[in-house]
Scaffold this motif. Structure first.
Motif, PDB file in Angstrom:
ATOM      1  N   LEU A   1      -6.640   1.576   7.801  1.00 11.39           N
ATOM      2  CA  LEU A   1      -5.738   0.341   6.898  1.00 11.39           C
ATOM      3  C   LEU A   1      -5.025  -0.365   7.967  1.00 11.39           C
ATOM      4  O   LEU A   1      -5.164  -1.195   6.994  1.00 11.39           O
TER       5      LEU A   1
ATOM      6  N   VAL B   1      -1.668  -1.208  -3.761  1.00 10.79           N
ATOM      7  CA  VAL B   1      -2.151  -0.397  -4.315  1.00 10.79           C
ATOM      8  C   VAL B   1      -2.463   1.283  -3.297  1.00 10.79           C
ATOM      9  O   VAL B   1      -0.953   1.800  -2.728  1.00 10.79           O
TER      10      VAL B   1
ATOM     11  N   ILE C   1       2.932  -2.431   4.238  1.00  9.80           N
ATOM     12  CA  ILE C   1       2.599   0.064   4.509  1.00  9.80           C
ATOM     13  C   ILE C   1       3.957   0.776   3.314  1.00  9.80           C
ATOM     14  O   ILE C   1       4.525   0.840   4.279  1.00  9.80           O
TER      15      ILE C   1
ATOM     16  N   ILE D   1     -10.975  -1.308  -0.039  1.00 14.57           N
ATOM     17  CA  ILE D   1      -9.302  -1.649  -0.821  1.00 14.57           C
ATOM     18  C   ILE D   1     -10.377  -3.564  -0.734  1.00 14.57           C
ATOM     19  O   ILE D   1      -9.980  -4.012  -2.664  1.00 14.57           O
TER      20      ILE D   1
ATOM     21  N   VAL E   1       0.724  -1.593  -0.368  1.00 20.66           N
ATOM     22  CA  VAL E   1      -0.029   0.574   0.144  1.00 20.66           C
ATOM     23  C   VAL E   1       1.009   1.326  -0.170  1.00 20.66           C
ATOM     24  O   VAL E   1       1.603   1.562   0.733  1.00 20.66           O
TER      25      VAL E   1
ATOM     26  N   PRO F   1     -10.554   2.566   3.448  1.00 21.65           N
ATOM     27  CA  PRO F   1      -9.764   1.554   3.524  1.00 21.65           C
ATOM     28  C   PRO F   1     -10.213   0.649   3.352  1.00 21.65           C
ATOM     29  O   PRO F   1     -10.308  -0.070   2.778  1.00 21.65           O
TER      30      PRO F   1
ATOM     31  N   TYR G   1       1.064  -8.293   3.856  1.00 26.63           N
ATOM     32  CA  TYR G   1       1.540  -6.992   2.993  1.00 26.63           C
ATOM     33  C   TYR G   1       2.539  -5.559   3.556  1.00 26.63           C
ATOM     34  O   TYR G   1       2.839  -5.904   4.652  1.00 26.63           O
TER      35      TYR G   1
END
Ligand code: UDP
Ligand code: MG
Length: 343
Positions: free
Chosen positions: A37, A103, A50, A116, A19, A113, A48
């Motif tokens: 998020l 993203v 960020i 998403i 992200v 968020p 994931y």
């Protein structure tokens, strides 16, 4: 000597999701966005990261990000040397992303968020390379925001086969290989789908929630944004239709103007000769073309015509240099802070 840092590029994705958040003086919005998020991403059950790109903030946003990072091993921080703009922030995020899907989301809380997962669902269908958010219920003033973007959409629709309702929504999902192949510069972040369509990306649009900015002010003035978007629109339209062959555009204008000028000039010369000869026999009174506005026009158009053709040829050379020189980063990184576990 100024040293320009080459951006680090991952060879292949090692995570499911990255992200990317462009951050410019958003200190009051970061904690809330990070919490939102994290709530959404941890529910997804995938790996994931960020990536917060601090685009030369002058508030204490960077320190705040560092504090958030202390408790969150998913958060990576890229700090620019100065403010390079949102496009550069996206570009840096793309260069450093390690996720299969990438993203992008604004830092100010305007994008939700919670949208998403829906974007990801469409992406997982496998049919598209970009899934773009569409702020169907956009809560912005009509005259200064909505109207210009409606006009821009209409204009760009004629040169591009990407048909989007909303070009200003940052909430988008991209495929990893696509972000690696895109070259962003200037302020082209508003036209990423178009830039991507040049290399054959397929784009889908999904309605998303639009919220008011949580705190702080928009980084773009309503008045200064419109001419910028118009110029970018021109660039993108030109790139889309003539990027590989600028001579076709400039040359055509040049030929038309030059032809017109030459035609008028020929006519004047003919008239001068015909009248000059006829009248010259009995009185030496030459037909006066020197003060005719038509002569001015003929000269002007001919000169313009030649100039356009020369411009076109120059354009050819520049476009080639541009493609050759690609790979040069459009930003400079002060530091990259990886979370504790990775250091
Ligand atoms: N932004 C940035 N660099 C800039 C300007 C903006 O990184 O030079 C970021 C900003 O922090 C925000 C996003 O880009 O996360 C969108 O900016 P903003 O909300 O001001 O734009 P608007 O929503 O008014 O179009
Ligand atoms: Mg905003």
């Amino acid at each position: 000597m100024v040293q320009i840092m080459e951006p680090f590029k991952a060879i292949s994705p090692t995570l499911d999701l990255s992200v990317v958040i462009p951050v410019y003086n958003e200190a009051d919005n970061l904690a809330a966005l990070h919490a939102e998020l994290t709530a959404v991403l941890s529910q997804l059950g995938c790996s994931y990261e960020i990536i917060a790109v601090d685009d030369g903030s002058t508030d204490d946003g960077f320190q705040l990000l560092c504090r958030l990072q202390a408790d969150d091993p998913h958060l990576r921080i890229i700090r620019f040397r100065r403010n390079f703009g949102q496009t550069a922030a996206f570009a840096a995020g793309f260069d450093h992303a390690r996720g299969q899907l990438v993203v992008t989301i604004d830092a100010d809380g305007q994008n939700d968020p919670a949208d998403i997962p829906r974007l990801l669902e469409v992406m997982e269908g496998g049919e598209y390379d970009i899934v773009s958010g569409w702020r169907k219920n956009r809560k912005e003033p009509f005259l200064t925001r909505k109207l210009p973007s409606m006009i821009a959409n209409r204009l760009i629709a004629s040169t591009s086969d990407v048909h989007l309702h909303d070009r200003g929504c940052s909430l988008k999902v991209y495929r990893y290989d696509l972000v690696r192949q895109m070259h962003l510069y200037g302020e082209l972040h508003r036209f990423i789908p178009e830039v991507a369509s040049m290399i054959g990306a397929r784009v889908a649009e999904v309605p998303v929630n639009d919220r008011p900015r949580r705190a702080g002010q928009s980084k773009y003035g309503a008045l200064s944004r419109t001419p910028r978007v118009i110029l970018d629109l021109l660039t993108v339209s030109f790139l889309l239709s003539y990027s590989g062959r600028p001579m076709q555009l400039f040359g055509r204008i040049g030929l038309t103007l030059g032809g017109l000028g030459g035609g008028i000039g020929l006519y004047l010369a003919g008239a001068k000769i015909a009248h000059g000869i006829m009248e010259g026999i009995d009185g030496f009174r030459a037909y006066r073309i020197g003060t005719s506005p038509w002569l001015m026009l003929a000269v002007l158009l001919t000169v313009l015509g030649v100039q356009f053709i020369v411009l076109g040829l120059l354009g050819e050379i520049i476009i080639r240099t541009y493609y050759e020189a690609q790979g040069k980063p459009i930003y400079a990184v002060r530091e990259i802070r990886e979370p504790e576990e990775e250091r």
